[in-house]
Design a protein around this motif. Structure first.
Motif, PDB file in Angstrom:
ATOM      1  N   THR A 123       7.662  12.542   3.958  1.00  0.00           N
ATOM      2  CA  THR A 123       8.621  12.020   4.932  1.00  0.00           C
ATOM      3  C   THR A 123       7.884  11.193   5.974  1.00  0.00           C
ATOM      4  O   THR A 123       6.706  11.452   6.274  1.00  0.00           O
ATOM      5  CB  THR A 123       9.445  13.147   5.583  1.00  0.00           C
ATOM      6  OG1 THR A 123      10.596  12.576   6.234  1.00  0.00           O
ATOM      7  CG2 THR A 123       8.632  13.955   6.587  1.00  0.00           C
ATOM      8  N   GLY A 124       8.564  10.182   6.514  1.00  0.00           N
ATOM      9  CA  GLY A 124       7.953   9.297   7.499  1.00  0.00           C
ATOM     10  C   GLY A 124       7.013   8.270   6.916  1.00  0.00           C
ATOM     11  O   GLY A 124       6.311   7.576   7.646  1.00  0.00           O
ATOM     12  N   VAL A 125       6.998   8.134   5.592  1.00  0.00           N
ATOM     13  CA  VAL A 125       6.114   7.182   4.917  1.00  0.00           C
ATOM     14  C   VAL A 125       6.806   5.829   4.817  1.00  0.00           C
ATOM     15  O   VAL A 125       7.980   5.745   4.467  1.00  0.00           O
ATOM     16  CB  VAL A 125       5.743   7.696   3.512  1.00  0.00           C
ATOM     17  CG1 VAL A 125       5.165   6.579   2.653  1.00  0.00           C
ATOM     18  CG2 VAL A 125       4.772   8.845   3.615  1.00  0.00           C
ATOM     19  N   CYS A 126       6.077   4.774   5.117  1.00  0.00           N
ATOM     20  CA  CYS A 126       6.562   3.401   4.934  1.00  0.00           C
ATOM     21  C   CYS A 126       5.630   2.753   3.922  1.00  0.00           C
ATOM     22  O   CYS A 126       4.543   2.280   4.266  1.00  0.00           O
ATOM     23  CB  CYS A 126       6.564   2.657   6.264  1.00  0.00           C
ATOM     24  SG  CYS A 126       7.594   3.444   7.529  1.00  0.00           S
ATOM     25  N   MET A 127       6.045   2.781   2.684  1.00  0.00           N
ATOM     26  CA  MET A 127       5.159   2.428   1.572  1.00  0.00           C
ATOM     27  C   MET A 127       5.231   0.950   1.222  1.00  0.00           C
ATOM     28  O   MET A 127       6.298   0.428   0.897  1.00  0.00           O
ATOM     29  CB  MET A 127       5.523   3.259   0.338  1.00  0.00           C
ATOM     30  CG  MET A 127       4.638   2.993  -0.864  1.00  0.00           C
ATOM     31  SD  MET A 127       5.136   3.963  -2.319  1.00  0.00           S
ATOM     32  CE  MET A 127       4.752   5.628  -1.770  1.00  0.00           C
ATOM     33  N   GLU A 128       4.069   0.286   1.276  1.00  0.00           N
ATOM     34  CA  GLU A 128       4.034  -1.107   0.836  1.00  0.00           C
ATOM     35  C   GLU A 128       4.171  -1.179  -0.691  1.00  0.00           C
ATOM     36  O   GLU A 128       3.459  -0.492  -1.412  1.00  0.00           O
ATOM     37  CB  GLU A 128       2.713  -1.775   1.247  1.00  0.00           C
ATOM     38  CG  GLU A 128       2.675  -2.290   2.668  1.00  0.00           C
ATOM     39  CD  GLU A 128       2.489  -1.188   3.689  1.00  0.00           C
ATOM     40  OE1 GLU A 128       1.489  -0.465   3.613  1.00  0.00           O
ATOM     41  OE2 GLU A 128       3.362  -1.039   4.572  1.00  0.00           O
ATOM     42  N   VAL A 129       5.099  -1.991  -1.136  1.00  0.00           N
ATOM     43  CA  VAL A 129       5.275  -2.286  -2.564  1.00  0.00           C
ATOM     44  C   VAL A 129       5.149  -3.807  -2.659  1.00  0.00           C
ATOM     45  O   VAL A 129       6.112  -4.542  -2.802  1.00  0.00           O
ATOM     46  CB  VAL A 129       6.643  -1.794  -3.068  1.00  0.00           C
ATOM     47  CG1 VAL A 129       6.695  -1.864  -4.600  1.00  0.00           C
ATOM     48  CG2 VAL A 129       6.930  -0.382  -2.601  1.00  0.00           C
ATOM     49  N   ASP A 130       3.894  -4.259  -2.537  1.00  0.00           N
ATOM     50  CA  ASP A 130       3.702  -5.662  -2.172  1.00  0.00           C
ATOM     51  C   ASP A 130       2.568  -6.355  -2.934  1.00  0.00           C
ATOM     52  O   ASP A 130       2.148  -7.445  -2.547  1.00  0.00           O
ATOM     53  CB  ASP A 130       3.412  -5.741  -0.675  1.00  0.00           C
ATOM     54  CG  ASP A 130       2.090  -5.072  -0.278  1.00  0.00           C
ATOM     55  OD1 ASP A 130       1.486  -4.369  -1.132  1.00  0.00           O
ATOM     56  OD2 ASP A 130       1.642  -5.268   0.864  1.00  0.00           O
ATOM     57  N   GLY A 131       2.057  -5.734  -3.982  1.00  0.00           N
ATOM     58  CA  GLY A 131       1.001  -6.375  -4.751  1.00  0.00           C
ATOM     59  C   GLY A 131      -0.272  -6.626  -3.967  1.00  0.00           C
ATOM     60  O   GLY A 131      -1.075  -7.477  -4.323  1.00  0.00           O
ATOM     61  N   GLY A 132      -0.446  -5.875  -2.869  1.00  0.00           N
ATOM     62  CA  GLY A 132      -1.665  -6.012  -2.068  1.00  0.00           C
ATOM     63  C   GLY A 132      -1.554  -6.975  -0.903  1.00  0.00           C
ATOM     64  O   GLY A 132      -2.540  -7.218  -0.208  1.00  0.00           O
ATOM     65  N   ARG A 133      -0.375  -7.512  -0.637  1.00  0.00           N
ATOM     66  CA  ARG A 133      -0.210  -8.512   0.422  1.00  0.00           C
ATOM     67  C   ARG A 133      -0.707  -8.023   1.788  1.00  0.00           C
ATOM     68  O   ARG A 133      -1.265  -8.802   2.569  1.00  0.00           O
ATOM     69  CB  ARG A 133       1.264  -8.909   0.514  1.00  0.00           C
ATOM     70  CG  ARG A 133       1.703  -9.396   1.883  1.00  0.00           C
ATOM     71  CD  ARG A 133       2.239 -10.788   1.879  1.00  0.00           C
ATOM     72  NE  ARG A 133       2.963 -11.087   3.097  1.00  0.00           N
ATOM     73  CZ  ARG A 133       2.401 -11.404   4.259  1.00  0.00           C
ATOM     74  NH1 ARG A 133       1.100 -11.442   4.393  1.00  0.00           N
ATOM     75  NH2 ARG A 133       3.143 -11.692   5.310  1.00  0.00           N
ATOM     76  N   CYS A 134      -0.498  -6.733   2.106  1.00  0.00           N
ATOM     77  CA  CYS A 134      -0.831  -6.236   3.445  1.00  0.00           C
ATOM     78  C   CYS A 134      -2.257  -5.672   3.562  1.00  0.00           C
ATOM     79  O   CYS A 134      -2.614  -5.127   4.598  1.00  0.00           O
ATOM     80  CB  CYS A 134       0.178  -5.177   3.888  1.00  0.00           C
ATOM     81  SG  CYS A 134       1.819  -5.858   4.241  1.00  0.00           S
ATOM     82  N   ILE A 135      -3.046  -5.781   2.514  1.00  0.00           N
ATOM     83  CA  ILE A 135      -4.433  -5.296   2.586  1.00  0.00           C
ATOM     84  C   ILE A 135      -5.217  -6.172   3.570  1.00  0.00           C
ATOM     85  O   ILE A 135      -5.148  -7.401   3.475  1.00  0.00           O
ATOM     86  CB  ILE A 135      -5.109  -5.319   1.200  1.00  0.00           C
ATOM     87  CG1 ILE A 135      -4.407  -4.333   0.273  1.00  0.00           C
ATOM     88  CG2 ILE A 135      -6.587  -4.996   1.314  1.00  0.00           C
ATOM     89  CD1 ILE A 135      -4.888  -4.393  -1.173  1.00  0.00           C
TER      90      ILE A 135
END
Length: 248
Positions: A236-248
């Protein structure tokens, strides 16, 4: 069948990421209300799933319509186990001071107020049952903003903070709240994000994504079904990037 026996509302479920989430939820055994301002599109999509899906036309910025949606879901599905706040819009890329007040109000209403209204009408139901899972579809824009999409970025940053504070407050009630942060995807909003859909603009966007492709509705469905399932009962409270690495 990780969602077998579960019921869900997916807002903005008639197209784009929402449609991918709906299809995956149904494949995993859930019954789903496809809630969308495009009532005809929601009805057409629901018709393909028999009694596993129902449609509901709703303007998510109107108090009375969201209230009616929640009541209809409880009456039709029996209860609401899962709420996916997926509906969202953006403005065309432009300097922040050039976005009109009307467009600013529209983006903040759909992306922000809708989450408040669904919480107001559905959280009490989940509290009474001492269980529930809420998933907010935020964006990498709220983590690593792109220029010229300022007020859209801000709305998604708000959603990320809302996810975390909702998670803290609702955890003692047995309600989990998480978010996913997609990168730009093959959805009806893609052209608006880019300003124009040309091979050159696509190449510019893709150059910022290490895995070299856009997000797909299927990507969102796969992650969402896990986060909303009992397999994620400690998440809970997780904001998971599903972005192919864009936010690395």
């Amino acid at each position: 069948m990780r969602l077998e026996g579960k019921t869900a509302i997916v807002t903005g479920g008639a197209s784009g990421f929402g449609a991918g989430i709906v299809r995956k939820f149904i494949a995993e055994g859930a019954r789903v209300m496809i809630a969308d301002i495009n009532a005809a599109g929601a009805t057409e999509m629901a018709a393909g799933f028999g009694d596993q899906a129902v449609a509901f036309g709703v303007d998510l910025v109107r108090f009375d319509e969201v209230e009616a949606m929640a009541k209809s879901a409880i009456e039709t599905l029996g209860c609401i186990d899962i709420l996916v706040n997926n509906a969202g819009i953006t403005h065309m890329p432009m300097a922040l001071e050039d976005v009109s007040e009307a467009e600013f109000d529209r983006v903040l209403s759909v992306n922000v107020k809708s989450v408040y209204l669904t919480a107001k009408h559905i959280v009490p139901h989940m509290k009474a049952r001492k269980s529930g899972a809420i998933l907010n579809v935020a964006s990498t824009a709220g983590v690593s903003p792109r220029p010229m999409l300022n007020w859209y970025n801000c709305s998604k940053g708000w959603m990320i903070t809302a996810t975390r504070t909702m998670a803290v407050e609702l955890a003692p009630c047995g309600i989990r709240v998480n978010a996913i942060n997609p990168v730009a995807g093959e959805t009806p909003l893609l052209k608006t994000f880019m300003g124009e859909d040309t091979p050159e603009r696509r190449a510019q966007f893709l150059a910022t994504i290490p895995l070299g492709r856009f997000s797909t509705p299927e990507d969102m469905g796969a992650v969402s079904s896990f986060l909303c399932s009992d397999e994620a009962s400690m998440v809970t409270g997780v904001c998971m990037e599903v972005d192919g690495g864009r936010c690395i």
